[in-house]
Design an enzyme around this catalytic site. Structure first.
Site, PDB file in Angstrom:
ATOM      1  N   TYR A 108     -34.246 -36.939 -32.921  1.00 23.94           N
ATOM      2  CA  TYR A 108     -33.623 -35.948 -32.038  1.00 23.94           C
ATOM      3  C   TYR A 108     -32.879 -36.668 -30.935  1.00 23.94           C
ATOM      4  O   TYR A 108     -33.392 -37.633 -30.356  1.00 23.94           O
ATOM      5  CB  TYR A 108     -34.703 -35.049 -31.421  1.00 23.94           C
ATOM      6  CG  TYR A 108     -34.174 -34.046 -30.423  1.00 23.94           C
ATOM      7  CD1 TYR A 108     -33.888 -32.737 -30.804  1.00 23.94           C
ATOM      8  CD2 TYR A 108     -33.943 -34.416 -29.095  1.00 23.94           C
ATOM      9  CE1 TYR A 108     -33.389 -31.825 -29.891  1.00 23.94           C
ATOM     10  CE2 TYR A 108     -33.447 -33.506 -28.179  1.00 23.94           C
ATOM     11  CZ  TYR A 108     -33.172 -32.204 -28.585  1.00 23.94           C
ATOM     12  OH  TYR A 108     -32.674 -31.304 -27.681  1.00 23.94           O
ATOM     13  N   GLU A 196     -26.413 -31.334 -28.609  1.00 23.91           N
ATOM     14  CA  GLU A 196     -27.701 -31.614 -29.247  1.00 23.91           C
ATOM     15  C   GLU A 196     -27.532 -31.976 -30.711  1.00 23.91           C
ATOM     16  O   GLU A 196     -26.874 -31.247 -31.454  1.00 23.91           O
ATOM     17  CB  GLU A 196     -28.594 -30.369 -29.124  1.00 23.91           C
ATOM     18  CG  GLU A 196     -29.977 -30.553 -29.695  1.00 23.91           C
ATOM     19  CD  GLU A 196     -30.775 -29.253 -29.647  1.00 23.91           C
ATOM     20  OE1 GLU A 196     -30.410 -28.282 -30.345  1.00 23.91           O
ATOM     21  OE2 GLU A 196     -31.773 -29.215 -28.899  1.00 23.91           O
TER      22      GLU A 196
END
Ligand code: GDP
Ligand code: MN
Length: 388
Positions: A108, A196
């Site tokens: 991530y 993101e």
């Protein structure tokens, strides 16, 4: 403003962030064509402004172009329900068809604004591919952060520290730090509020790549990004919010409750929502009509709220400073004439030209339940919404 994954990837690619090759399709035949051009296996991905598509059945692997066509046929036109769409889901109008990536690891990586410092922060975790909110709640130590002083910019050694924390060492270190630096530059230069990548993957052949991309932009800065504004997809936005913006009410956000709010001033609007909650109710929207010395703005606001079927009562909370209560009253009376509101109205009115406003309302056929203060207004609105 949000954009689709395929648009986010186009933008990121311009900044040198590696993304899979792919193309968008709106029909199964187009999807087949894109897959055939890519050659080999592909991934067919629903394009909606919400994450969690994989779990909801919106991301499917296809071994060949015919399978890609079949997958696209399943996904296009479906109402995809994910934890981010709410139970009503979102209609899928487009798919992204991409070359299949052989994944070694899912990580991530994001850039966002830390609201407590106002600084951008790079956030990374080895736990990619899952909801970051869950990771943050259960294993906060698995999330690594690097704050970036905006006056200094992204500093490579901090990037290296984050890369090491994510296990991106050896041959992966350089491309990982370059990717972070490019993602940061994209974020700053485009006034993004979130960039993101979940998952950021390490491929079996040793590359780092953005397999997914979710990007939000600061609405207040869009005027200087015409190229991004062109990517806006109103089909993905709440129809009442789109209408409000078109009618000059930029601060309208639809919520889940049943008490509509018409308020002047964002702070007063927040306080009004708090008061409704305190009185045991739920607001149906946030709305700031701003300094509306234009009765039409009040009519528009009431018409938008009045057309929301979940609204059972409306609370008007006006503290007239620059805004004048007589102008607000004129708007309320006009909205009534147009039959825009069919639910009870509770109003707390104060400030400039109050007497004139009250005189106008008293002389009109509109029934407005008055309240002297915010607490009383909230209780009366909650009672009215409950049918009392
Ligand atoms: P999201 O569920 O909306 O966040 O959609 P993602 O784009 O993140 O895809 C969900 C999951 O699908 C990823 O975490 C991967 O595990 C998987 N996935 C997506 N693309 C590929 C691919 O090219 N190859 C493989 N093997 N899996 C993929
Ligand atoms: Mn994802």
């Amino acid at each position: 403003m949000k954009v689709h994954e395929f648009q986010a990837k186009q933008l990121l690619a311009r900044y040198g962030v590696p993304v899979p090759k792919g193309g968008v399709a709106t029909t199964p035949d187009e999807a087949r064509k894109v897959a055939a051009e890519l050659g080999g296996g592909s991934v067919v991905k629903a394009q909606i402004h919400a994450g969690g598509r994989g779990k909801g059945g919106g991301v499917k692997l296809a071994a060949n172009p015919d399978e890609a066509r079949a997958m696209a046929e399943q996904i296009l036109g479906m109402t995809l329900v994910t934890h981010q769409t709410g139970p009503e889901g979102q209609l899928v109008r487009r798919v992204l068809v991409e070359e299949q990536t052989q994944i070694e690891r899912e990580l991530y990586l994001a850039v966002l604004i830390d609201s407590s410092t106002g600084w951008p922060v790079l956030m990374g975790s080895r736990a990619g591919g899952m909801e970051i909110e869950e990771v943050a709640a259960n294993t906060p130590e698995a999330i690594h952060r690097v704050a970036v002083d905006p006056a200094v910019g992204f500093v490579p050694y901090e990037g290296r520290a984050l890369a090491f924390a994510l296990g991106l060492d050896g041959d992966l270190l350089r491309p990982a730090v370059a990717l972070m630096s490019n993602l940061y530059r994209f974020f700053i230069e485009n006034d993004a509020s979130l960039a993101e990548i979940n998952p950021l993957v390490v491929t079996k052949d040793g590359r780092v790549m953005a397999l997914d991309a979710k990007v939000n932009f600061d609405d207040n800065a869009l005027f200087r990004h015409a190229d991004i504004l062109e990517m806006r997809d109103k089909d993905e936005e709440d129809p009442l919010e789109v209408r409000a913006q078109e009618e000059g009410i930029s601060n309208y956000v639809k919520l889940d409750g049943n008490i509509g709010c018409v308020v002047n001033g964002a702070g007063l609007a927040m306080a009004t929502m708090d008061a409704i909650k305190l009185a045991g109710g739920e607001p149906a929207n946030f709305l700031d009509i701003a300094t509306a010395n234009d009765p039409q703005r009040v009519v528009n606001a009431l018409a938008i709220i009045g057309s929301d079927p979940s609204v059972k009562a409306i609370l008007i909370n006006i503290f007239g400073g620059m805004a004048r209560v007589d102008v607000i009253a004129e708007g309320i009376i006009e909205a009534h004439k147009q039959d825009a509101v069919k639910v009870p109205i509770v109003a707390r009115l104060a400030g400039t030209n109050l007497e004139e406003g009250l005189r106008m309302l008293a002389a009109s056929p509109v029934h407005v339940e008055r309240a002297e203060d915010l607490g009383e207004a909230a209780s009366k609105a909650v009672a009215a919404a409950a049918g009392a």
